[in-house]
Design a protein around this motif. Structure first.
Motif, PDB file in Angstrom:
ATOM      1  N   ALA A  27     -22.301  13.048  18.374  1.00 57.44           N
ATOM      2  CA  ALA A  27     -22.031  13.489  17.014  1.00 57.44           C
ATOM      3  C   ALA A  27     -21.907  12.303  16.057  1.00 57.44           C
ATOM      4  O   ALA A  27     -22.397  12.354  14.923  1.00 57.44           O
ATOM      5  CB  ALA A  27     -20.752  14.330  16.975  1.00 57.44           C
ATOM      6  N   PHE A  28     -21.247  11.251  16.495  1.00 54.63           N
ATOM      7  CA  PHE A  28     -20.963  10.163  15.557  1.00 54.63           C
ATOM      8  C   PHE A  28     -21.780   8.886  15.781  1.00 54.63           C
ATOM      9  O   PHE A  28     -22.029   8.157  14.833  1.00 54.63           O
ATOM     10  CB  PHE A  28     -19.460   9.810  15.614  1.00 54.63           C
ATOM     11  CG  PHE A  28     -18.604  10.914  15.142  1.00 54.63           C
ATOM     12  CD1 PHE A  28     -18.568  11.253  13.802  1.00 54.63           C
ATOM     13  CD2 PHE A  28     -17.818  11.644  16.037  1.00 54.63           C
ATOM     14  CE1 PHE A  28     -17.756  12.297  13.376  1.00 54.63           C
ATOM     15  CE2 PHE A  28     -17.011  12.677  15.603  1.00 54.63           C
ATOM     16  CZ  PHE A  28     -16.980  13.010  14.275  1.00 54.63           C
ATOM     17  N   ALA A  29     -22.201   8.584  16.982  1.00 51.06           N
ATOM     18  CA  ALA A  29     -22.849   7.298  17.247  1.00 51.06           C
ATOM     19  C   ALA A  29     -24.335   7.432  17.573  1.00 51.06           C
ATOM     20  O   ALA A  29     -25.121   6.543  17.247  1.00 51.06           O
ATOM     21  CB  ALA A  29     -22.138   6.580  18.381  1.00 51.06           C
ATOM     22  N   TRP A  30     -24.693   8.499  18.246  1.00 51.34           N
ATOM     23  CA  TRP A  30     -26.073   8.615  18.703  1.00 51.34           C
ATOM     24  C   TRP A  30     -27.058   8.633  17.543  1.00 51.34           C
ATOM     25  O   TRP A  30     -28.060   7.921  17.556  1.00 51.34           O
ATOM     26  CB  TRP A  30     -26.208   9.869  19.574  1.00 51.34           C
ATOM     27  CG  TRP A  30     -27.499   9.933  20.316  1.00 51.34           C
ATOM     28  CD1 TRP A  30     -28.616  10.592  19.968  1.00 51.34           C
ATOM     29  CD2 TRP A  30     -27.813   9.294  21.529  1.00 51.34           C
ATOM     30  NE1 TRP A  30     -29.603  10.429  20.879  1.00 51.34           N
ATOM     31  CE2 TRP A  30     -29.113   9.605  21.877  1.00 51.34           C
ATOM     32  CE3 TRP A  30     -27.071   8.461  22.397  1.00 51.34           C
ATOM     33  CZ2 TRP A  30     -29.736   9.148  23.023  1.00 51.34           C
ATOM     34  CZ3 TRP A  30     -27.710   8.022  23.534  1.00 51.34           C
ATOM     35  CH2 TRP A  30     -29.033   8.349  23.832  1.00 51.34           C
ATOM     36  N   PRO A  32     -26.765   7.572  14.267  1.00 50.62           N
ATOM     37  CA  PRO A  32     -26.893   6.282  13.580  1.00 50.62           C
ATOM     38  C   PRO A  32     -27.603   5.232  14.431  1.00 50.62           C
ATOM     39  O   PRO A  32     -28.392   4.440  13.902  1.00 50.62           O
ATOM     40  CB  PRO A  32     -25.464   5.859  13.281  1.00 50.62           C
ATOM     41  CG  PRO A  32     -24.656   7.099  13.318  1.00 50.62           C
ATOM     42  CD  PRO A  32     -25.364   8.020  14.264  1.00 50.62           C
ATOM     43  N   ILE A  33     -27.349   5.238  15.736  1.00 54.44           N
ATOM     44  CA  ILE A  33     -28.008   4.247  16.602  1.00 54.44           C
ATOM     45  C   ILE A  33     -29.505   4.511  16.656  1.00 54.44           C
ATOM     46  O   ILE A  33     -30.313   3.597  16.489  1.00 54.44           O
ATOM     47  CB  ILE A  33     -27.372   4.254  18.019  1.00 54.44           C
ATOM     48  CG1 ILE A  33     -25.963   3.658  17.974  1.00 54.44           C
ATOM     49  CG2 ILE A  33     -28.233   3.476  18.995  1.00 54.44           C
ATOM     50  CD1 ILE A  33     -25.195   3.771  19.289  1.00 54.44           C
ATOM     51  N   THR A  34     -29.888   5.792  16.850  1.00 52.09           N
ATOM     52  CA  THR A  34     -31.328   6.108  16.911  1.00 52.09           C
ATOM     53  C   THR A  34     -31.988   5.877  15.553  1.00 52.09           C
ATOM     54  O   THR A  34     -33.117   5.393  15.467  1.00 52.09           O
ATOM     55  CB  THR A  34     -31.548   7.559  17.382  1.00 52.09           C
ATOM     56  OG1 THR A  34     -30.860   8.456  16.533  1.00 52.09           O
ATOM     57  CG2 THR A  34     -31.153   7.744  18.819  1.00 52.09           C
ATOM     58  N   GLU A  35     -31.269   6.230  14.476  1.00 55.76           N
ATOM     59  CA  GLU A  35     -31.836   5.979  13.144  1.00 55.76           C
ATOM     60  C   GLU A  35     -32.018   4.483  12.907  1.00 55.76           C
ATOM     61  O   GLU A  35     -33.040   4.044  12.375  1.00 55.76           O
ATOM     62  CB  GLU A  35     -30.944   6.591  12.068  1.00 55.76           C
ATOM     63  CG  GLU A  35     -31.061   8.091  11.966  1.00 55.76           C
ATOM     64  CD  GLU A  35     -30.115   8.670  10.937  1.00 55.76           C
ATOM     65  OE1 GLU A  35     -29.404   7.883  10.241  1.00 55.76           O
ATOM     66  OE2 GLU A  35     -30.091   9.899  10.821  1.00 55.76           O
ATOM     67  N   SER A  36     -31.040   3.688  13.269  1.00 58.31           N
ATOM     68  CA  SER A  36     -31.178   2.239  13.074  1.00 58.31           C
ATOM     69  C   SER A  36     -32.279   1.684  13.966  1.00 58.31           C
ATOM     70  O   SER A  36     -33.022   0.782  13.561  1.00 58.31           O
ATOM     71  CB  SER A  36     -29.850   1.522  13.303  1.00 58.31           C
ATOM     72  OG  SER A  36     -29.486   1.586  14.668  1.00 58.31           O
ATOM     73  N   LEU A  37     -32.419   2.225  15.188  1.00 58.88           N
ATOM     74  CA  LEU A  37     -33.511   1.774  16.059  1.00 58.88           C
ATOM     75  C   LEU A  37     -34.866   2.168  15.467  1.00 58.88           C
ATOM     76  O   LEU A  37     -35.808   1.370  15.464  1.00 58.88           O
ATOM     77  CB  LEU A  37     -33.348   2.345  17.472  1.00 58.88           C
ATOM     78  CG  LEU A  37     -32.271   1.712  18.340  1.00 58.88           C
ATOM     79  CD1 LEU A  37     -32.150   2.442  19.679  1.00 58.88           C
ATOM     80  CD2 LEU A  37     -32.575   0.255  18.574  1.00 58.88           C
ATOM     81  N   ASN A  38     -34.954   3.419  14.966  1.00 57.69           N
ATOM     82  CA  ASN A  38     -36.203   3.853  14.326  1.00 57.69           C
ATOM     83  C   ASN A  38     -36.513   3.012  13.081  1.00 57.69           C
ATOM     84  O   ASN A  38     -37.655   2.632  12.836  1.00 57.69           O
ATOM     85  CB  ASN A  38     -36.127   5.341  13.964  1.00 57.69           C
ATOM     86  CG  ASN A  38     -36.261   6.230  15.184  1.00 57.69           C
ATOM     87  OD1 ASN A  38     -36.819   5.808  16.203  1.00 57.69           O
ATOM     88  ND2 ASN A  38     -35.743   7.448  15.097  1.00 57.69           N
TER      89      ASN A  38
END
Length: 164
Positions: A27-30, A32-38
């Motif tokens: 909910a909170f980390a996945w 943003p992490i995937t968006e930042s990786l993308n």
């Protein structure tokens, strides 16, 4: 071996904690992490695309520069060739003018020499005639100094001449 086998209650709580942690992270980390990786992947891809585009532009610029250099060289060669032709033409014209002037001067000298020769021959003829007359006068005076020789000359001239 009891230490190695987990208890069913412990196993249950471990799964519940794991699922809770997984849901919180999801909910909170996945996202943003995937968006930042993308986003990072997109930034890297756009940088690679820009680098490829820049490389193609550099290749095109290099080709254009080579074309411009070749054109500048050909223009320089044409200018040099034109200047050489102009210099050769001017040199040929100068030689032709000098030759014509030399011929004209030679013709004037020949004409002047011819005129002087004609004048000299005329003067020599005049002097020869004058000398001949002087000599003839002196000879006649000497020959005709007495009356008998004068009469003989007159009779000879009259007999040789034809009177109509």
């Amino acid at each position: 071996m009891d230490l190695l086998t987990p208890d069913l209650g412990l196993l249950f709580w471990q799964v519940v904690v794991f699922l809770g942690l997984f849901l919180i992270l999801r909910a909170f980390a996945w996202k943003p992490i995937t968006e930042s990786l993308n986003e990072r992947e997109n930034n890297i891809q756009s940088a690679l695309d820009l680098a490829e585009k820049t490389r193609l532009e550099m290749t095109a610029l290099k080709a254009d520069n080579e074309k411009l250099l070749a054109q500048a060289r050909s223009e320089r060669e044409a200018i040099l060739r034109g200047a050489k032709e102009t210099a050769d033409k001017m040199l040929a014209e100068t030689r032709e003018k000098a030759s014509a002037e030399g011929q004209r001067i030679l013709e004037q000298a020949r004409e002047s020499m011819q005129n002087e020769r004609v004048a000299l021959v005329a003067q020599m003829k005049k002097e020869v005639v004058t000398l001949s007359l002087d000599i003839a006068e002196k000879v006649l005076r000497k020959e005709l100094s007495d009356k008998a020789s004068q009469e003989k000359l007159v009779t000879d001239l009259v007999s040789n001449s034809r009177l109509n």
